[in-house]
Design a protein around this motif. Structure first.
Motif, PDB file in Angstrom:
ATOM      1  N   ASN A 100       0.814  -1.223   0.000  1.00  0.00           N
ATOM      2  CA  ASN A 100       0.000   0.000   0.000  1.00  0.00           C
ATOM      3  C   ASN A 100       0.842   1.264   0.000  1.00  0.00           C
ATOM      4  O   ASN A 100       1.727   1.423   0.842  1.00  0.00           O
ATOM      5  CB  ASN A 100      -0.917  -0.019   1.232  1.00  0.00           C
ATOM      6  CG  ASN A 100      -1.814   1.188   1.294  1.00  0.00           C
ATOM      7  OD1 ASN A 100      -1.412   2.243   1.780  1.00  0.00           O
ATOM      8  ND2 ASN A 100      -3.015   1.059   0.783  1.00  0.00           N
ATOM      9  N   GLY A 101       0.552   2.149  -0.912  1.00  0.00           N
ATOM     10  CA  GLY A 101       1.276   3.414  -0.927  1.00  0.00           C
ATOM     11  C   GLY A 101       0.987   4.224  -2.163  1.00  0.00           C
ATOM     12  O   GLY A 101       0.027   3.959  -2.889  1.00  0.00           O
ATOM     13  N   LEU A 102       1.842   5.208  -2.366  1.00  0.00           N
ATOM     14  CA  LEU A 102       1.622   6.157  -3.452  1.00  0.00           C
ATOM     15  C   LEU A 102       2.548   5.925  -4.645  1.00  0.00           C
ATOM     16  O   LEU A 102       2.560   6.705  -5.582  1.00  0.00           O
ATOM     17  CB  LEU A 102       1.813   7.580  -2.929  1.00  0.00           C
ATOM     18  CG  LEU A 102       0.816   8.035  -1.851  1.00  0.00           C
ATOM     19  CD1 LEU A 102       1.191   9.416  -1.352  1.00  0.00           C
ATOM     20  CD2 LEU A 102      -0.601   8.046  -2.400  1.00  0.00           C
ATOM     21  N   HIS A 103       3.354   4.876  -4.590  1.00  0.00           N
ATOM     22  CA  HIS A 103       4.255   4.601  -5.711  1.00  0.00           C
ATOM     23  C   HIS A 103       3.475   3.923  -6.835  1.00  0.00           C
ATOM     24  O   HIS A 103       3.698   2.763  -7.155  1.00  0.00           O
ATOM     25  CB  HIS A 103       5.423   3.714  -5.266  1.00  0.00           C
ATOM     26  CG  HIS A 103       6.325   4.365  -4.265  1.00  0.00           C
ATOM     27  ND1 HIS A 103       7.541   4.890  -4.589  1.00  0.00           N
ATOM     28  CD2 HIS A 103       6.158   4.595  -2.950  1.00  0.00           C
ATOM     29  CE1 HIS A 103       8.102   5.411  -3.514  1.00  0.00           C
ATOM     30  NE2 HIS A 103       7.284   5.240  -2.505  1.00  0.00           N
ATOM     31  N   LEU A 110      -4.029   6.331  -2.112  1.00  0.00           N
ATOM     32  CA  LEU A 110      -3.287   5.176  -1.617  1.00  0.00           C
ATOM     33  C   LEU A 110      -3.937   3.900  -2.127  1.00  0.00           C
ATOM     34  O   LEU A 110      -5.121   3.676  -1.928  1.00  0.00           O
ATOM     35  CB  LEU A 110      -3.295   5.171  -0.087  1.00  0.00           C
ATOM     36  CG  LEU A 110      -2.393   6.183   0.617  1.00  0.00           C
ATOM     37  CD1 LEU A 110      -2.864   6.412   2.036  1.00  0.00           C
ATOM     38  CD2 LEU A 110      -0.953   5.713   0.609  1.00  0.00           C
ATOM     39  N   PHE A 153       3.475  -0.795  -4.288  1.00  0.00           N
ATOM     40  CA  PHE A 153       3.026   0.596  -4.224  1.00  0.00           C
ATOM     41  C   PHE A 153       3.546   1.279  -2.958  1.00  0.00           C
ATOM     42  O   PHE A 153       3.527   2.493  -2.862  1.00  0.00           O
ATOM     43  CB  PHE A 153       1.490   0.677  -4.252  1.00  0.00           C
ATOM     44  CG  PHE A 153       0.890   0.348  -5.598  1.00  0.00           C
ATOM     45  CD1 PHE A 153       1.676  -0.042  -6.672  1.00  0.00           C
ATOM     46  CD2 PHE A 153      -0.485   0.450  -5.801  1.00  0.00           C
ATOM     47  CE1 PHE A 153       1.121  -0.346  -7.911  1.00  0.00           C
ATOM     48  CE2 PHE A 153      -1.062   0.159  -7.035  1.00  0.00           C
ATOM     49  CZ  PHE A 153      -0.246  -0.249  -8.085  1.00  0.00           C
ATOM     50  N   ALA A 154       3.993   0.494  -1.970  1.00  0.00           N
ATOM     51  CA  ALA A 154       4.580   1.079  -0.762  1.00  0.00           C
ATOM     52  C   ALA A 154       6.018   1.503  -1.020  1.00  0.00           C
ATOM     53  O   ALA A 154       6.696   1.993  -0.123  1.00  0.00           O
ATOM     54  CB  ALA A 154       4.528   0.088   0.399  1.00  0.00           C
TER      55      ALA A 154
END
Lengths: 526, 369
Positions: A100-103, A110, A153-154
């Motif tokens: 989980n994340g913004l990448h 998110l 994505f983290a």
């Protein structure tokens, strides 16, 4: 967890492609080479780190357009790259945090997922620039300086050991004999607990060692002695899946497919990727397979590629995703009763209907038999030449096809009868105002209640001896006085149609009734 | 607010054990501590209690926590000094950033906070500045960071609370004061300023030039439930030794140990040699324990978290008069007292003391040259 969306950039067919998936069953359809398998391959790459984890010639995986763009304007900054983004559903288990994340391309939202990129390794930039004195003008892709990266994505490095989805890919389209990625190995690894696998592997190696020790003398030549190549004796690489003592590879392709798929369904998986499961299967076995899929897949997500209309209709039309020209269209918006209808009637033409861009749906056999020939006679071109598919709908079902056309957005011409009913004529008139891609045509005159009447009226003089073959034909139809020849055509619809399409005195002379001609002219213009 | 708890514990009262038992294996837990050594201790204890590490429980160091949970996932929107959206490759563990001053003089190599190099070295975060980087983010970004944290985690545990200092402490306070946060932090106030590495004590334990008291420390967690009762008794340290600590060092500690315990000051040469040469007795030196061959040895500060059966403490000059009637530590700072407190509270059975001046007579024999 399941895959919610897949984005592919610069990989094979797909320059910039997005496809969304259902939580449960997804059926991918499309012409050959549309990219159905590429979608499964992309998932395999992103999730299981396939293909790009070894250094081999990867140039063939780039999108042609992008390579072409690069070659016309070669520079380090325009080097082709591949990006595959796998989006999972939102889930908030502690361990899902790793994904989980913004990448991702979803920033600033998110999301959970993995991104795979195959790109020029920037750390070689200086080297490459100095190699070309700044005047870089290569016309090939320097994949030797490329890097494959898997990142969640983290922003964390992804390794397939941490895969959130236990998955299996069954490819029935080709025979894969890759020793190190065999089907048996996957089943073994997915189906047997780690501890048991370790134990089996340990026992196996121990027994091999025992064999060497016991036969030490025979394995000796002077000062040398034979050992066993450890790389070749990895248990999981030697496994072969058997049924009743026979390797499933030797059970005939059809049986092999069925067994493979059944076992895959039995394994506890989160994701099952099935490539053309219908291959080499008879109608009955295909139906059995579909039943297995429906009853055995549990909560797993399935992504199936197929060319089989039965699989499409029986697994619910609304689960279908149609891949065409580098884009995809979901059929989830097809109305429930239409989906139900196709599910219940094994409609073998369904796939043709969806895949064709222009379709004529006719009511009965006579139109189906005659239309191609009559078009040629009246319009001096052929339906085939205009890429028009002709399908026989049979009766009232065209309403379901209209529902489908609304979603698929192909051009549909329905040729129907007014059954001598003015209301039918009127309601069809209304319907035709509603959709730009759909036209329903029937004769405007209620006297012309069916196709044969229209055909006879249009070609009365050419057909004035057609009943001669049956001299006993009475000049009436449903107790109404009717021309003898028309009466013959009405009472022997298929026979008459076949004769008109085959016999020299009709074949190239008989013309299309007006309403049909109008319809086809409309369709051709679409 | 009331969801968070601060637990002030006594040395050897079973903090690790308590955390392991407090964990609900059904909920999603993050257990955070300072050192890798302690990560291993906590994992072991949790496995002992629950059979295995529960699926939704992670134990990690504070540095990993800040990097993985508070910085890395947000890099595309983070502001790092004068830059945004820098994608880093990890945490720098081998290099410390240039300090603002060296020997009291301004350091020209120092990068200010408005320069991304204040926080980064070759695309890696300086571990000592990650907390301050989180705190430097805008209100909106901090909100996103915290929202995500509590979306994936029900309960946060912080072990060794007293080791949180400076910006790390500020960050911890921010989390504790978060409305939706469920934080459980446990530590021993009297073990602050005792580190395994050399550093000068700083905030929050000092106020101007003075150290703060335990009551002042408690005020820093105003509004949070503070539990001083549950872990008041030391399971490790025997009663007599606890009483000795209370009288001599002014640190209140009770014992629940069933061992009677024994402690004495050795002054006779033969007794000193006997104890020093006993390999079952660990010798605790204020510093430079590695310079002696009378194994096993350890520094006071390094012994933090350890438990030993028998110990022997070599008393520094500061504490030479420890056994005298009129000894008082009123003139001493916590930075001086706490290390001795740590050293004394390691023992479960027998404790010996030797004054430095008495040890000196034997120093030559045991020193490694």
């Amino acid at each position: 967890m399941y895959i919610e969306q897949l984005k592919i950039k610069g990989f094979k067919k797909f320059k910039d492609f997005t496809i969304s998936f259902n939580k449960h069953i997804n059926v991918l359809i499309g012409e050959n080479e549309a990219g159905k398998s590429t979608i499964l391959e992309a998932i395999d790459i992103a999730l299981n780190q396939k293909i790009f984890n070894s250094t081999n010639n990867s140039e063939k995986y780039f999108n042609n357009d992008i390579v072409h763009q690069y070659k016309t304007n070669p520079s380090i900054d325009t080097l082709p790259r591949i990006e595959i983004e796998l989006l999972f559903n939102d889930e908030n288990e502690l361990n899902s945090e790793y994904f989980n994340g913004l990448h991702s391309s979803f920033t600033p939202i998110l999301k959970n997922g993995i991104t795979f990129t195959y790109k020029f390794d920037e750390s070689y930039r200086e080297l490459l620039e100095s190699m070309y004195d700044g005047g870089y003008d290569e016309s090939f892709v320097p994949t030797d300086y490329y890097i494959a990266e898997w990142v969640t994505f983290a922003g964390r490095k992804y390794i397939n050991k941490k895969s959130p989805l236990k998955n299996v890919l069954i490819d029935n389209s080709i025979r894969k004999n890759n020793l190190f990625d065999s089907y048996s190995k996957r089943i073994f690894n997915n189906n047997i607990k780690v501890r048991d696998r370790q134990h089996l592997s340990y026992q196996f190696r121990k027994n091999i060692q025992n064999f060497i020790t016991e036969n030490n003398e025979q394995l000796n030549i002077k000062e040398y002695n034979f050992g066993i190549d450890e790389d070749k004796t990895v248990l999981e690489n030697l496994l072969d899946l058997k049924s009743d003592g026979v390797s499933i590879q030797n059970k005939g392709k059809g049986k092999e497919n069925l067994i493979k798929t059944e076992i895959a369904l039995e394994v506890e998986c989160d994701l099952i990727l099935l490539e053309e499961p219908e291959n080499h299967l008879s109608y009955i076995n295909t139906r059995k397979l579909i039943k297995d899929i429906q009853t055995m897949c549990g909560n797993a997500q399935m992504i199936i590629t197929t060319h089989n209309p039965l699989i499409v209709s029986r697994l619910d039309l609304r689960n279908t995703i149609w891949i065409s020209k580098g884009t995809c269209h979901s059929l989830e918006k097809v109305q429930e009763d239409a989906a139900d209808y196709f599910m219940k009637t094994d409609n073998m033409q369904l796939l043709n209907f969806i895949l064709a861009q222009k379709v004529i749906l006719v009511e009965g056999n006579s139109e189906f038999i005659l239309l191609p020939q009559l078009v040629k006679n009246s319009l001096s071109y052929t339906l085939e030449g205009k890429n028009i598919e002709i399908l026989s709908g049979g009766g009232i079902t065209y309403k379901h096809y209209i529902e489908l056309s609304k979603v698929v957005n192909n051009s549909l011409l329905v040729i129907t009868d007014n059954d001598g009913d003015q209301d039918t004529v009127d309601s069809i008139g209304q319907l035709n105002k509603k959709y730009t891609n759909i036209q329903v045509k029937c004769s405007d005159s209620v006297i012309e209640f069916t196709f044969e009447v229209c055909l006879f009226n249009k070609n009365a003089s050419e057909l004035n001896t057609i009943s001669d073959i049956k001299p006993g034909t009475k000049a009436e139809y449903r107790e109404v006085a009717t021309d003898k020849n028309l009466a013959y055509m009405l009472k022997n619809k298929t026979e008459a149609a076949l004769r008109i399409s085959e016999e020299d005195n009709y074949k190239e002379i008989v013309l299309l009734p007006e309403y049909i001609q109008e319809g086809i002219e409309w369709l051709v213009l679409q | 607010m009331a969801r968070s708890t601060i637990m002030l514990a006594a040395a050897g009262s079973g903090k690790t054990y308590y955390i392991a038992n407090h964990i609900n294996p059904i909920s999603r837990n993050l257990v955070i501590t300072y050192t890798r050594q302690n990560v291993a201790n906590l994992k072991r204890e949790i496995k002992n209690t629950h059979g295995e590490l529960p699926k939704n429980t992670q134990v990690l160091t504070f540095t990993s926590f800040v990097y993985r949970w508070l910085l890395k996932p947000f890099e595309p929107i983070l502001t790092i000094g004068d830059r945004t959206a820098i994608i880093t490759v990890g945490v720098e563990i081998n290099k410390e950033p240039e300090p603002q001053r060296v020997n009291g003089k301004p350091n020209y190599k120092y990068r200010k906070q408005d320069d991304y190099r204040h926080y980064l070295n070759n695309q890696k975060y300086y571990s000592s500045r990650i907390s301050s980087l989180v705190l430097a983010q805008s209100k909106e970004i901090k909100k996103v960071i915290i929202k995500r944290l509590f979306e994936f985690c029900d309960q946060l545990y912080f072990d060794e609370l007293q080791d949180f200092m400076g910006k790390d402490f500020e960050l911890l306070s921010m989390l504790i004061n978060e409305k939706n946060a469920k934080v459980f932090a446990v530590g021993d106030f009297h073990q602050h300023s005792v580190s395994k590495s050399n550093f000068t004590a700083s905030k929050p334990f000092t106020k101007g030039k003075h150290f703060i008291s335990k009551d002042e420390y408690k005020l820093l967690f105003k509004g949070t439930h503070i539990d001083e009762m549950t872990l008041i008794k030391s399971r490790r340290v025997p009663r007599e030794i606890c009483e000795f600590i209370s009288t001599k060092l002014g640190i209140k500690i009770q014992s629940s140990s069933i061992v009677k315990g024994h402690f004495e000051l050795l002054e006779e040469n033969s007794r000193i040699t006997e104890v020093i040469e006993d390999i079952n007795i660990i010798k605790l030196f204020f510093r430079d324990s590695r310079k002696y061959n009378c194994l096993p040895t350890i520094n006071w500060g390094y012994s933090k978290g350890d438990t030993y059966n028998k110990t022997c403490i070599i008393l520094t000059k500061t504490f030479e008069s420890l056994f005298e009637e009129d000894f008082s530590c009123d003139h001493l700072t916590p930075a001086q007292i706490n290390p001795l407190y740590v050293a004394i509270t390691r023992v479960t059975n027998e404790l010996y003391f030797i004054k430095e001046k008495d040890f000196k007579r034997h120093k030559e024999k045991y020193a490694i040259l």
